[in-house]
Design a protein around this motif. Structure first.
Motif, PDB file in Angstrom:
ATOM      1  N   UNK A  13      60.306  89.143  43.260  1.00 28.04           N
ATOM      2  CA  UNK A  13      60.289  87.964  44.113  1.00 28.04           C
ATOM      3  C   UNK A  13      61.695  87.675  44.613  1.00 28.04           C
ATOM      4  N   UNK A  14      61.752  86.830  45.639  1.00 31.49           N
ATOM      5  CA  UNK A  14      63.029  86.434  46.220  1.00 31.49           C
ATOM      6  C   UNK A  14      63.028  84.918  46.388  1.00 31.49           C
ATOM      7  N   UNK A  15      64.116  84.278  45.998  1.00 31.81           N
ATOM      8  CA  UNK A  15      64.297  82.842  46.190  1.00 31.81           C
ATOM      9  C   UNK A  15      65.277  82.635  47.329  1.00 31.81           C
ATOM     10  N   UNK A  16      64.890  81.839  48.309  1.00 23.92           N
ATOM     11  CA  UNK A  16      65.773  81.473  49.404  1.00 23.92           C
ATOM     12  C   UNK A  16      66.031  79.983  49.300  1.00 23.92           C
ATOM     13  N   UNK A  68      51.833  88.515  46.397  1.00 26.09           N
ATOM     14  CA  UNK A  68      51.271  88.000  47.641  1.00 26.09           C
ATOM     15  C   UNK A  68      51.531  86.498  47.800  1.00 26.09           C
ATOM     16  N   UNK A  69      52.794  86.125  47.806  1.00 29.30           N
ATOM     17  CA  UNK A  69      53.159  84.711  47.847  1.00 29.30           C
ATOM     18  C   UNK A  69      54.303  84.484  48.812  1.00 29.30           C
ATOM     19  N   UNK A  70      54.191  83.432  49.588  1.00 28.68           N
ATOM     20  CA  UNK A  70      55.282  82.949  50.427  1.00 28.68           C
ATOM     21  C   UNK A  70      55.096  81.443  50.518  1.00 28.68           C
ATOM     22  N   UNK A  71      55.897  80.710  49.783  1.00 31.88           N
ATOM     23  CA  UNK A  71      55.684  79.264  49.637  1.00 31.88           C
ATOM     24  C   UNK A  71      57.018  78.531  49.603  1.00 31.88           C
ATOM     25  N   UNK A  72      57.040  77.360  50.221  1.00 27.72           N
ATOM     26  CA  UNK A  72      58.190  76.469  50.121  1.00 27.72           C
ATOM     27  C   UNK A  72      57.892  75.460  49.020  1.00 27.72           C
ATOM     28  N   UNK A  73      58.833  75.309  48.096  1.00 31.07           N
ATOM     29  CA  UNK A  73      58.649  74.429  46.943  1.00 31.07           C
ATOM     30  C   UNK A  73      59.684  73.305  47.015  1.00 31.07           C
ATOM     31  N   UNK A  74      59.234  72.050  47.097  1.00 27.95           N
ATOM     32  CA  UNK A  74      60.177  70.930  47.105  1.00 27.95           C
ATOM     33  C   UNK A  74      60.606  70.568  45.682  1.00 27.95           C
TER      34      UNK A  74
END
Length: 86
Positions: free
Chosen positions: A10-13, A53-59
């Protein structure tokens, strides 16, 4: 050969968010991913994983910790003891 992928899981941006833990869950075959906002201001990060299979913005709130239980088919937020949040 390993049963786990050799590519990036995974990658964290997000500049401020810290990966504080990635481990196998205490029960079952899932993994635990724990993220932390060390700043006193709200922020967010994008997490991307081809493997899961994930692409999500997490607040995140100020100083907030979030824990996720990760499996092949889903990402579910859980508490620090790995129990699901309802």
């Amino acid at each position: 050969t390993s049963e786990y992928p050799q590519e990036q899981l995974f990658r964290l941006d997000g500049e401020k968010i810290v990966l504080s833990s990635f481990k196998k869950a205490e029960t079952g075959e899932d993994f635990i991913l724990r993220l932390f906002n060390p700043e006193n201001t709200p922020t967010s990060c994008r997490i991307h994983s081809d493997w899961w299979n994930l692409d999500r913005v997490i607040p995140f709130g100020a100083f907030e910790v979030k824990t996720f239980r990760v499996s092949d088919s889903k990402w579910v937020e859980c508490d620090m003891m790995e129990g699901l949040i309802s």
